[in-house]
Write an enzyme that holds these catalytic residues in place. Structure first.
Site, short mmCIF file in Angstrom:
data_model
loop_
_atom_site.label_atom_id
_atom_site.label_comp_id
_atom_site.label_asym_id
_atom_site.label_seq_id
_atom_site.Cartn_x
_atom_site.Cartn_y
_atom_site.Cartn_z
N HIS A 3 41.65 75.56 92.60
CA HIS A 3 40.87 75.43 93.84
C HIS A 3 41.43 76.31 94.97
CE1 HIS A 3 43.93 72.24 94.83
NE2 HIS A 3 43.80 72.76 96.01
N ASP B 32 42.55 72.27 86.92
CA ASP B 32 42.84 72.82 88.24
C ASP B 32 44.05 73.75 88.22
OD1 ASP B 32 42.31 73.29 90.90
OD2 ASP B 32 43.44 71.56 91.63
N SER C 147 49.34 72.82 97.65
CA SER C 147 48.61 72.96 96.39
C SER C 147 49.05 74.20 95.63
CB SER C 147 47.11 73.03 96.64
OG SER C 147 46.63 71.81 97.14
#
Length: 471
Positions: A112, A142, A216
């Site tokens: 993402h 992901d 992230s």
């Protein structure tokens, strides 16, 4: 007595000393060791949006401009004539973290973070900035692999063994929370094998090391400076609850992304469902271990190997299937074309089936049949024999089973999860094609036993148990 007390005191002192030795006085050396391999990722994505269409404009003299006579300046400002706005491109920017895992510049991050990016820039701890390109992405886990454009060797971190990590072990998270580069936080592994509903392959490490927006794609490292996880998710409503993709999964995904730019997953070609207490009892199992095969896809690997609807898969390649989440992960990580053994329970008898793993034909294919709601202690439904006309309306290939016309609220059928439009194919593992056949089978069931049904809903079959009312 005094000797006993002295022994206890000495033992406590020894234990305290051992714990103190296992607890670092400082994480500074570890932070200095791992930080150079962690990069700040900035992405730019072009997003096309349509501006709203223009409204009718009234001039100073009261005149209105229409579609044909609107001045060019107003057309450009308000959009194209005819009520449609002019499409405009906007630059959308995002921040994230990555970790270099190869001296040639290969780096891991979250999907993402880089999905759809037109431009990827990475900044090293030294402040040096470089461009990067996507090597491959895997939305289902992901994960993404990028390649930094450089001719020189870069600092990198090796992947560790997440399977060897234990709950309570120290870990450090490194990243760029809220754009604050090279931030480190420490904590412990709070839990392993977490399923947070992110996808069919959930197997997260939970940690209380602070993970915030911008972290992230950053690494979760052990005390040896090896990557045991890739930070990917947080619980927004809580503090100290973050999740990382374990390195055991990362290794498999990264290898495929580097070799082919995509992930090819193993596939059995079945629909399955978890076992609950009632289903386990009906299928002759002493405990809720394994998964129940609700349906077998025509022409798939399972069908070719002889797996049947109603089989309970207990082991895959010698590994216990403890819950419904473990099977898709094990199958997905198995090399396509390899042969594995399944330990199966069929009608109360153990069976070994050799199956050749196929390639998943569609990454969006469902991984499991819908989970059957837990049945309650109560049978109240209106049934109807199937006719050719009904079968056509339900898009069935053939006339089979009986139709559930109505389910009374609060009835045993309702509590078991039966719905109007369901087709009952079997009762107590016997085919039923008329309401009379169904009633005869149910009539022979003891009230404390429950009725095992095989139903078809929207083209997919699965099992459930209806508990009869006490009489």
């Amino acid at each position: 007595m005094k000797k006993s007390i002295l022994s206890v005191v000495l033992l406590l002192c020894f234990c305290s000393l051992a714990l103190a030795q296992n607890r670092p006085d400082s994480f500074a050396d570890l932070a200095e060791q791992v930080s150079p391999a962690v990069v700040n990722i900035r992405t730019v994505k072009t997003v096309t949006r349509e501006l709203p269409g223009y409204f009718r404009f009234q001039g100073p003299g009261g005149q209105e401009y229409g579609e044909d006579d609107m001045p060019d300046m107003l057309k450009r400002f308000f959009g194209m004539p005819g009520g449609q706005g002019a499409p405009h491109d906007f630059k959308q920017r995002a921040l994230g973290t990555g970790v270099i895992v190869d001296k040639q510049g290969y780096a891991l991050t979250n999907n993402h973070v880089v999905a759809g990016a037109d431009e990827i820039l990475v900044m090293l701890k030294s402040g040096e900035e470089m461009s990067a390109q996507i090597v491959g992405r895997d939305p289902k886990t992901d994960l993404a692999l990028i390649k930094i454009t450089t001719d020189k060797d870069l600092p990198y971190l090796p992947l560790g063994d997440s399977e060897a990590m234990r709950v309570g072990d120290w870990v450090m998270a490194v990243g760029n929370p809220f754009g604050l580069a090279s931030t480190v936080t420490v904590g412990i592994i709070s839990a392993k094998g977490r399923n947070i509903g992110a996808g069919p392959y959930d197997d997260f490490i939970q940690t209380d090391a602070s993970i915030n927006p911008g972290n992230s794609g950053g690494p979760l490292v052990n005390l040896q400076g090896k990557v045991v996880g890739i930070n990917t998710a947080i619980v927004a409503q809580a503090q100290g609850i973050g999740f990382a993709i374990p390195s055991s999964m990362v290794k498999v995904i990264m290898q495929q992304l580097r070799e082919s730019g995509k992930v090819t997953r193993g596939w059995l070609g079945i629909y399955f469902q978890p076992l609950n207490k009632e289903l386990a009892k009906q299928f002759g199992l002493k405990e809720n271990q394994g998964v129940l095969v609700g349906d077998v896809m025509d022409g798939g690997p399972a069908a070719k190997a002889g797996l049947r609807r109603g089989d309970v898969i207990l082991k895959f390649a010698g590994k216990n299937i403890s819950d419904a989440q473990s099977l898709p992960r094990l199958v997905a990580e198995t090399k396509v074309g390899s042969q594995v053994d399944l330990d199966v329970m069929r009608q109360g008898k153990p069976l070994n089936i050799a199956i050749t793993i196929g390639a998943m034909p569609d990454e969006d294919a469902p991984q499991a049949a819908a989970t059957s709601p837990k049945p309650d202690k109560n049978l109240g439904m209106q049934l109807q024999n199937m006719s050719p006309e009904l079968a056509r309306q339900l898009r069935q290939d053939k006339v089979e089973g009986i139709l559930v016309n109505r389910v009374e609220q609060g009835s045993p059928a309702d509590m078991a999860g039966l719905m109007r439009g369901d087709v009952i194919l079997e009762a107590m593992q016997k085919p039923v094609n008329t309401v009379d056949e169904f009633n005869k089978i149910v009539g022979g069931v003891r009230h404390n036993q429950g009725v095992l049904l095989l139903i078809k809903r929207q083209g997919v079959t699965h099992y459930l148990v209806v508990q009869l009312s006490e009489k």
